[in-house]
Design an enzyme around this catalytic site. Structure first.
Site, PDB file in Angstrom:
ATOM      1  N   CYS A   1     -10.143  -7.165  -6.800  1.00 15.17           N
ATOM      2  CA  CYS A   1      -9.403  -7.858  -7.863  1.00 15.17           C
ATOM      3  C   CYS A   1      -7.999  -8.272  -7.434  1.00 15.17           C
ATOM      4  O   CYS A   1      -7.334  -9.010  -8.149  1.00 15.17           O
ATOM      5  CB  CYS A   1      -9.333  -6.997  -9.119  1.00 15.17           C
ATOM      6  SG  CYS A   1      -8.282  -5.537  -8.990  1.00 15.17           S
TER       7      CYS A   1
ATOM      8  N   CYS B   1       0.504   5.699  -0.308  1.00 14.98           N
ATOM      9  CA  CYS B   1       1.250   6.132  -1.496  1.00 14.98           C
ATOM     10  C   CYS B   1       0.880   5.203  -2.647  1.00 14.98           C
ATOM     11  O   CYS B   1       1.228   4.025  -2.646  1.00 14.98           O
ATOM     12  CB  CYS B   1       2.738   6.066  -1.169  1.00 14.98           C
ATOM     13  SG  CYS B   1       3.788   6.842  -2.383  1.00 14.98           S
TER      14      CYS B   1
ATOM     15  N   CYS C   1     -10.783  -3.166 -11.737  1.00 16.52           N
ATOM     16  CA  CYS C   1     -12.167  -3.613 -11.501  1.00 16.52           C
ATOM     17  C   CYS C   1     -13.138  -2.488 -11.178  1.00 16.52           C
ATOM     18  O   CYS C   1     -14.336  -2.737 -11.052  1.00 16.52           O
ATOM     19  CB  CYS C   1     -12.188  -4.648 -10.386  1.00 16.52           C
ATOM     20  SG  CYS C   1     -11.861  -3.995  -8.732  1.00 16.52           S
TER      21      CYS C   1
END
Length: 171
Positions: free
Chosen positions: A131, A151, A83
Site C-alpha cells: 500500500c 524502528c 492493507c
C-alpha cells in the site's frame, strides 16, 4: 519456469535493492513479490484512525513510548495496519530502548525503501510494499548478525497472535 513468471521476475530485478538490505535470489523474488495497490491515499482515510492515517500516508511519527506494541511479547505476526500485509515476524522483534517497536529484519520482499532528508541528514525510510504506507526508518545500529534496527511506528502495525488467523489482505 513459465514465460510469464520469468518476465514478472525480470521486471522485479531493478527494484531488488529497494526490497531490503539482503539480496534475494530470483526464486525468492518471485515467491515474495508483492503487487502494489493502486489505491489513492485519501481512500485509506475511511479505514484508519486519524493517527494511523497521519503516520502511514502523511509520514508522521508517533510519540515514543506511546504504542502498546512496545510491550508485546507473544508469538505472532506484525501486519500493515492499512492493507494487512505481513511485515514482521515476532521472533525478529527486540527491545531497542528507543520507545518504538524495533525489529532485526522485515519479511523479505514486503518493504520498499527510500532516502529521507527530513532531519537534515540522510536516513532510510521504509514503507509497506503493497500500500506504500510509511512504517518507519532502518538504522545500522541493531544487534548482530545483521546489525539492523527496523524502528517502526506502532500505530502503523497490527499484531496478530500465532493462535489467531491472519486477516485477508485489504484491497
Amino acid at each position: 519456469m513459465k514465460r510469464r513468471s520469468l518476465l514478472k521476475a525480470m521486471a522485479l530485478l531493478p527494484a531488488l535493492p529497494l526490497l531490503g538490505h539482503a539480496p534475494l535470489s530470483l526464486a525468492q523474488a518471485i515467491a515474495n513479490s508483492v503487487t502494489p495497490l493502486n489505491k489513492p491515499h485519501r481512500d485509506w482515510r475511511d479505514l484508519l484512525t486519524p493517527d494511523a492515517y497521519a503516520v502511514l500516508f502523511e509520514e508522521d511519527t508517533e510519540a515514543p513510548g506511546s504504542s502498546a506494541l512496545n510491550q508485546e511479547k507473544r508469538d505472532g505476526t506484525y501486519i500493515c495496519a492499512a492493507c494487512y500485509l505481513p511485515l514482521f515476524a515476532s521472533q525478529d522483534k527486540y527491545e531497542s530502548g528507543t520507545g518504538w517497536p524495533s525489529f532485526t529484519q522485515p519479511i523479505a520482499g514486503h518493504m520498499g525503501q527510500k532516502r529521507d532528508f527530513k532531519l537534515f541528514f540522510p536516513r532510510t525510510e521504509y514503507h509497506c510494499a503493497r500500500c506504500g504506507g510509511h512504517q518507519g526508518h532502518v538504522f545500522d545500529d541493531g544487534p548482530k548478525p545483521r546489525g539492523e534496527r527496523w524502528c517502526n511506528n506502532g500505530v502503523a502495525l497490527r499484531f496478530i497472535a500465532a493462535s489467531e488467523s491472519l486477516p485477508e489482505l485489504r484491497s
